[in-house]
Scaffold this motif. Structure first.
Motif, mmCIF file in Angstrom:
data_model
loop_
_atom_site.group_PDB
_atom_site.id
_atom_site.type_symbol
_atom_site.label_atom_id
_atom_site.label_comp_id
_atom_site.label_asym_id
_atom_site.label_seq_id
_atom_site.Cartn_x
_atom_site.Cartn_y
_atom_site.Cartn_z
ATOM 1 N N VAL A 185 31.315 52.360 35.764
ATOM 2 C CA VAL A 185 32.203 51.341 35.430
ATOM 3 C C VAL A 185 32.759 50.893 33.929
ATOM 4 N N VAL A 186 34.004 51.564 33.785
ATOM 5 C CA VAL A 186 34.149 51.844 32.460
ATOM 6 C C VAL A 186 35.544 50.937 32.609
ATOM 7 N N VAL A 213 40.100 48.250 34.482
ATOM 8 C CA VAL A 213 38.813 48.015 34.418
ATOM 9 C C VAL A 213 38.687 49.033 35.765
ATOM 10 N N LEU A 214 37.804 49.989 36.036
ATOM 11 C CA LEU A 214 38.012 51.271 36.636
ATOM 12 C C LEU A 214 36.387 51.380 37.245
ATOM 13 N N PRO A 215 36.146 50.808 38.355
ATOM 14 C CA PRO A 215 34.526 50.411 39.252
ATOM 15 C C PRO A 215 33.705 51.338 39.866
ATOM 16 N N GLY A 216 34.223 52.391 39.955
ATOM 17 C CA GLY A 216 34.054 53.257 40.888
ATOM 18 C C GLY A 216 33.571 52.738 41.976
ATOM 19 N N ASP A 217 32.261 53.314 42.882
ATOM 20 C CA ASP A 217 32.367 53.096 43.983
ATOM 21 C C ASP A 217 31.276 51.563 43.392
ATOM 22 N N ALA A 218 31.553 51.116 42.600
ATOM 23 C CA ALA A 218 30.068 50.063 42.487
ATOM 24 C C ALA A 218 29.662 49.082 43.800
ATOM 25 N N THR A 219 28.431 48.734 43.961
ATOM 26 C CA THR A 219 27.976 47.787 44.742
ATOM 27 C C THR A 219 27.970 46.634 44.345
ATOM 28 N N PHE A 220 27.928 45.459 45.123
ATOM 29 C CA PHE A 220 27.371 43.649 44.167
ATOM 30 C C PHE A 220 26.078 44.389 43.072
ATOM 31 N N GLN A 221 25.576 45.227 43.778
ATOM 32 C CA GLN A 221 24.324 44.572 42.882
ATOM 33 C C GLN A 221 24.455 45.477 41.205
ATOM 34 N N THR A 222 25.173 46.676 41.441
ATOM 35 C CA THR A 222 26.106 46.979 39.744
ATOM 36 C C THR A 222 27.123 45.686 39.364
ATOM 37 N N MET A 281 42.510 45.610 37.796
ATOM 38 C CA MET A 281 41.448 46.577 38.395
ATOM 39 C C MET A 281 41.022 46.884 39.477
ATOM 40 N N SER A 282 40.620 48.020 40.151
ATOM 41 C CA SER A 282 41.058 48.589 41.096
ATOM 42 C C SER A 282 39.678 48.105 42.096
ATOM 43 N N ALA A 283 39.694 47.804 42.950
ATOM 44 C CA ALA A 283 38.708 47.314 43.861
ATOM 45 C C ALA A 283 37.672 48.545 44.040
ATOM 46 N N PRO A 284 36.300 47.760 44.115
ATOM 47 C CA PRO A 284 34.930 48.959 44.222
ATOM 48 C C PRO A 284 34.981 49.647 45.266
ATOM 49 N N HIS A 285 34.732 50.713 44.991
ATOM 50 C CA HIS A 285 34.203 51.466 46.841
ATOM 51 C C HIS A 285 35.430 51.196 47.720
#
Length: 200
Positions: free
Chosen positions: A134-135, A145-154, A176-180
């Protein structure tokens, strides 16, 4: 079509007498939908005879397979100099580790800063997605913010790192884009779709 914009931009650099260059290629993690278009892009670059140069390749996540590593190697082979390497995050990583010494920077590209908020968080929801880098890409006081496929744990681990600071070290987040891809099944704890409480 998904990579045509990039290839057209590289061709435009070439048409104006500049070396066609990607300063940074950052891959959030190892799921196929996050790296397979590298091959398509490089095939299009080759077909159009564009002398592409790559500055740096960074890969978040763990458990990279042979196909993904081969695609990344094609990029690495375009980095000038002797013995170029991709930078892999094999351990939990952050640029926001110590409030006393200040944030570090993953990459600085002129006025643009790229900082890793978190990478390689263990996840029980989805091993690969949880390890996403997540960058934040920052220009001046604004960030994306670019979260990739971050989970709630990430994201919880990212919050833990950032809450250690007396005040937020992040710039004003413009977008910020939406994760996953917006999937609530991994972004939330309850996994109950539209009824999810994103506050949890």
């Amino acid at each position: 079509p998904p990579v045509k914009t990039i290839v057209d931009a590289l061709a435009l650099q070439q048409a104006h007498g500049k070396t066609p260059r990607l300063d940074l290629v950052l891959l959030s993690h190892q799921d196929e939908d996050h790296w397979t278009l590298i091959n398509e892009m490089l095939d299009q670059v080759k077909a159009r005879d564009i002398p592409l140069e790559v500055g740096r390749v960074i890969a978040g996540g763990t458990d990279w397979g042979s196909g993904a590593k081969a695609a990344i190697k094609r990029l690495v082979d375009l980095i000038p100099g002797e013995n170029p390497q991709a930078q892999y995050y094999f351990t939990n990583a952050t640029d926001y580790g110590d409030p006393l010494t200040g944030a570090t920077t993953t990459v600085a590209l002129d006025d643009v800063l790229v900082r890793t908020i978190i990478a390689n968080t263990p996840s029980t929801v989805s091993k690969k997605n949880g390890t996403s880098a997540v960058v934040v890409v920052q220009l001046g006081g604004l960030g994306y913010v670019l979260p990739g496929d971050a989970t709630f744990q990430t994201l919880a681990m990212a919050n833990t790192k950032l809450k250690a600071w007396p005040s937020t070290p992040l710039p004003s987040v413009y977008m910020m884009s939406a994760p996953h891809h917006g999937a609530l099944t991994t972004m939330t704890k309850k996994k109950d779709g539209d009824n999810s409480d994103l506050g949890e």
